[in-house]
Write an enzyme that holds these catalytic residues in place. Structure first.
Site, PDB file in Angstrom:
ATOM      1  N   ASP A 244       9.348   1.236   1.510  1.00 22.92           N
ATOM      2  CA  ASP A 244       7.939   1.291   1.132  1.00 22.92           C
ATOM      3  C   ASP A 244       7.455   2.746   1.210  1.00 22.92           C
ATOM      4  O   ASP A 244       8.022   3.553   1.952  1.00 22.92           O
ATOM      5  CB  ASP A 244       7.149   0.403   2.104  1.00 22.92           C
ATOM      6  CG  ASP A 244       5.658   0.427   1.867  1.00 22.92           C
ATOM      7  OD1 ASP A 244       5.230   0.461   0.692  1.00 22.92           O
ATOM      8  OD2 ASP A 244       4.901   0.405   2.860  1.00 22.92           O
TER       9      ASP A 244
ATOM     10  N   ASP B 240       3.599   3.864   1.297  1.00 21.85           N
ATOM     11  CA  ASP B 240       2.388   4.044   2.101  1.00 21.85           C
ATOM     12  C   ASP B 240       2.576   3.496   3.513  1.00 21.85           C
ATOM     13  O   ASP B 240       2.901   2.327   3.700  1.00 21.85           O
ATOM     14  CB  ASP B 240       1.205   3.358   1.422  1.00 21.85           C
ATOM     15  CG  ASP B 240       0.952   3.918   0.035  1.00 21.85           C
ATOM     16  OD1 ASP B 240       0.843   5.142  -0.090  1.00 21.85           O
ATOM     17  OD2 ASP B 240       0.882   3.124  -0.917  1.00 21.85           O
TER      18      ASP B 240
END
Length: 172
Positions: free
Chosen positions: A7, A9
């Site tokens: 991922d 963020d």
């Protein structure tokens, strides 16, 4: 060779620090990161609800700080594994182009072939998912690895990695 989905963020890009920086710049108040521990993301700031609005503003995603160690460890992971950046980029209209530009600047060694922008991540097929959100990890069919962020410090149902150095020790 494992397939690793990562991922952006809260894992590669420091969303919490970005909220703090933008809030301080806008309202003149610096909120301590420690005061956000255990609170839902975008909450815990003196003016309730304003931080979520940053997600719709130009340059919010483009200017996030890089989390320490991410560049070095991800580059090393690529040498041993198949690495994909998997980021939800559909909810906030400006985020798609800004996230791509951010990756090109900070992670130029990641090919566009290895970047997946999506909505829900449950479609991702990999051996590992490194993410900071329960909603993504709970539907993942491989081994979920929770990257520590203030909003998830009280979550205990996933194997946790606190830093990129810990990710490297586990997967390199």
């Amino acid at each position: 060779m494992a397939r690793i989905a990562i991922d952006m963020d809260g894992v590669m890009a420091d969303s919490t620090q970005q909220y703090i920086n933008w809030y301080a710049n806008r309202y003149g108040v610096t909120v301590a990161k420690e005061s956000l521990l255990g609170k839902p993301e975008t909450t815990g700031f003196p003016l309730d609800g304003v931080v979520r609005q940053f997600l719709y503003e130009p340059n919010f995603f483009r200017t996030k700080p890089v989390i320490a160690g991410a560049q070095e460890v991800i580059k090393a992971l690529q040498e041993k594994h198949e690495v994909f950046i998997v980021s939800a980029a559909m909810e906030f209209p400006l985020s798609l182009a800004e996230k791509l530009a951010w990756l090109e600047e900070h992670f130029p060694f990641i090919s566009w072939h290895n970047i997946v922008f999506c909505g829900y991540k449950h479609i991702v097929a990999a051996d590992y998912l490194i993410d900071d959100h329960v909603k993504n990890l709970s539907t993942f069919k491989g081994e979920p690895l929770m990257f520590t962020a203030p909003h998830n410090v009280n979550v205990q149902e996933f194997k946790r990695v606190n830093t990129w150095e810990e990710v490297g020790a586990l997967l390199l």
